[in-house]
Design an enzyme around this catalytic site. Sequence first.
Site, short mmCIF file in Angstrom:
data_model
loop_
_atom_site.label_atom_id
_atom_site.label_comp_id
_atom_site.label_asym_id
_atom_site.label_seq_id
_atom_site.Cartn_x
_atom_site.Cartn_y
_atom_site.Cartn_z
N ARG A 138 0.76 -1.37 -0.04
CA ARG A 138 0.03 -0.14 -0.08
C ARG A 138 0.92 1.21 -0.19
O ARG A 138 0.53 2.46 0.38
CB ARG A 138 -1.10 -0.13 1.30
N LYS A 160 3.22 11.23 -11.25
CA LYS A 160 2.53 10.25 -12.12
C LYS A 160 3.43 9.05 -12.29
O LYS A 160 4.41 8.98 -12.75
CB LYS A 160 2.18 10.88 -13.27
N GLU A 202 9.97 17.28 -25.12
CA GLU A 202 9.32 17.80 -23.79
C GLU A 202 9.89 18.93 -23.35
O GLU A 202 9.14 19.69 -22.70
CB GLU A 202 9.37 16.67 -22.84
N LYS A 245 7.23 22.55 -14.60
CA LYS A 245 6.56 21.47 -14.16
C LYS A 245 6.15 21.47 -12.52
O LYS A 245 5.26 21.18 -12.23
CB LYS A 245 7.28 20.02 -14.60
N GLU A 255 -4.17 16.52 -11.35
CA GLU A 255 -4.72 17.14 -12.63
C GLU A 255 -6.07 17.19 -12.61
O GLU A 255 -6.92 16.63 -13.41
CB GLU A 255 -4.32 16.03 -13.69
N ARG A 259 -2.88 21.24 -14.39
CA ARG A 259 -1.90 20.34 -14.66
C ARG A 259 -2.10 19.68 -16.10
O ARG A 259 -1.22 19.09 -16.69
CB ARG A 259 -1.85 19.34 -13.68
N ASN A 263 0.07 18.61 -20.87
CA ASN A 263 -0.18 17.66 -21.87
C ASN A 263 -0.11 18.18 -23.10
O ASN A 263 -0.83 17.81 -24.32
CB ASN A 263 -1.67 16.90 -21.54
N HIS A 266 -0.02 16.10 -26.33
CA HIS A 266 -0.18 14.95 -25.97
C HIS A 266 -1.40 14.16 -26.52
O HIS A 266 -1.53 13.07 -26.64
CB HIS A 266 -0.16 14.58 -24.51
N HIS A 270 -0.57 10.69 -28.32
CA HIS A 270 -0.92 9.14 -27.61
C HIS A 270 -1.90 8.55 -28.54
O HIS A 270 -1.63 7.31 -28.61
CB HIS A 270 -1.84 9.58 -26.43
N HIS A 284 8.21 8.44 -27.73
CA HIS A 284 7.20 9.53 -27.20
C HIS A 284 7.41 11.02 -27.36
O HIS A 284 6.59 11.87 -27.84
CB HIS A 284 6.97 9.35 -25.64
#
Length: 387
Positions: A138, A160, A202, A245, A255, A259, A263, A266, A270, A284
């Site tokens: 956990r 993330k 990026e 960032k 997000e 946030r 992206n 993106h 994606h 990427h």
Amino acid sequence: MTAGTRTDAPSATTGRAGAVVHVPLGTRAYDVHVGGGLLARSGELIAPLLDRPRVAVISDETVAALHLETLRAGLASHGIEMVALALPPGEATKSWPQFTRATEWLLEQKIERRDMVVALGGGVIGDLAGFAAAVLRRGVRFVQIPTSLLAQVDSSVGGKTGINAPQGKNLIGAFHQPALVLADTDVLDTLPRRDFLAGYGEVVKYGLLGDADFFDWLVAHGPGLLDPGAEADRIEAVRRSVAMKAEIVVRDETEQGDRALLNLGHTFCHALEAATGYSDRLLHGEGVAIGCALAFELSARLGLCAQEEPGRVRAHLREMGMKTDLADIPGPLPDARGLLGLMGQDKKVVQGKLRFILARGIGEAFVTGDVPDKAVLEVLDDALSMR
């Protein structure tokens, strides 16, 4: 503390050894160290975080061959024992089979809740190892040691973590902040040129989304970053990216709003990654660069920014020797409607409606769900017609 200073705002210090960006998230605050020689200093920097002098490192086979022994020596210099697992390199590793392998290995190593997992690698390893740490017992702590430019400026910071699913990228995961990030800019010398440039996709994103001055700095200094001797400029590029960032993450950690600006490019990216099977046809960061160019093209066609802005974006990317258009992607691609369908699996979909990050100009990005499918299809159709 001077009047008006925010204690909850990211801060950065720079010295001869590099820079430190502090990410102030209360009890989960951490530092991002940026500079050369950090692998050798890993023991010094990680030791204060440990309850016992032992860490479990997850890497990939390529990175491990290059950097694992340097990390082992750095840890050993402060009496820290290391056990390590090297997974296969590549995006396909961000999947259930390798995630299961990693978590079961950590359990076999008897990693306890107060122990530390170390992610040594690019974005794939950072995402997977971070997710494993998030769910193991956990939640155990972890350190990010990003070895690619892309991971240093983006995926290692912000918490993330996750893996891919057949339905799309990063659809399974958790928010789990690292305890420390060590971005050793010396390791960038071992990157193939293509991987370095993919990471630069990026970097330039940060200038495009919220810092026009940074974009201008990149236009002047970007081509020189490919030179291994450009240590000071590399540190500055990584520092400024991380600081931007961190500022956005502190405002919106999970997000819910701002946030999503991170992206930029993106939504297109994606879909293109899914269309190319998450393969070496498109890295990427290459997809991010193409996606940013398409986002500015869409913004211009919607009358949101000047018609010259997409050209400025593409001109800089081309000067860097990067992919800028769908025509630069080898092999077949779906038609415009097929690509739009792949966008529908994006995490930014809200109540079945796509959210795009568009721009009113370089450095002025914003999030919107009010984009007609017709406009997106026209941009994609025109881009596909150039192949």
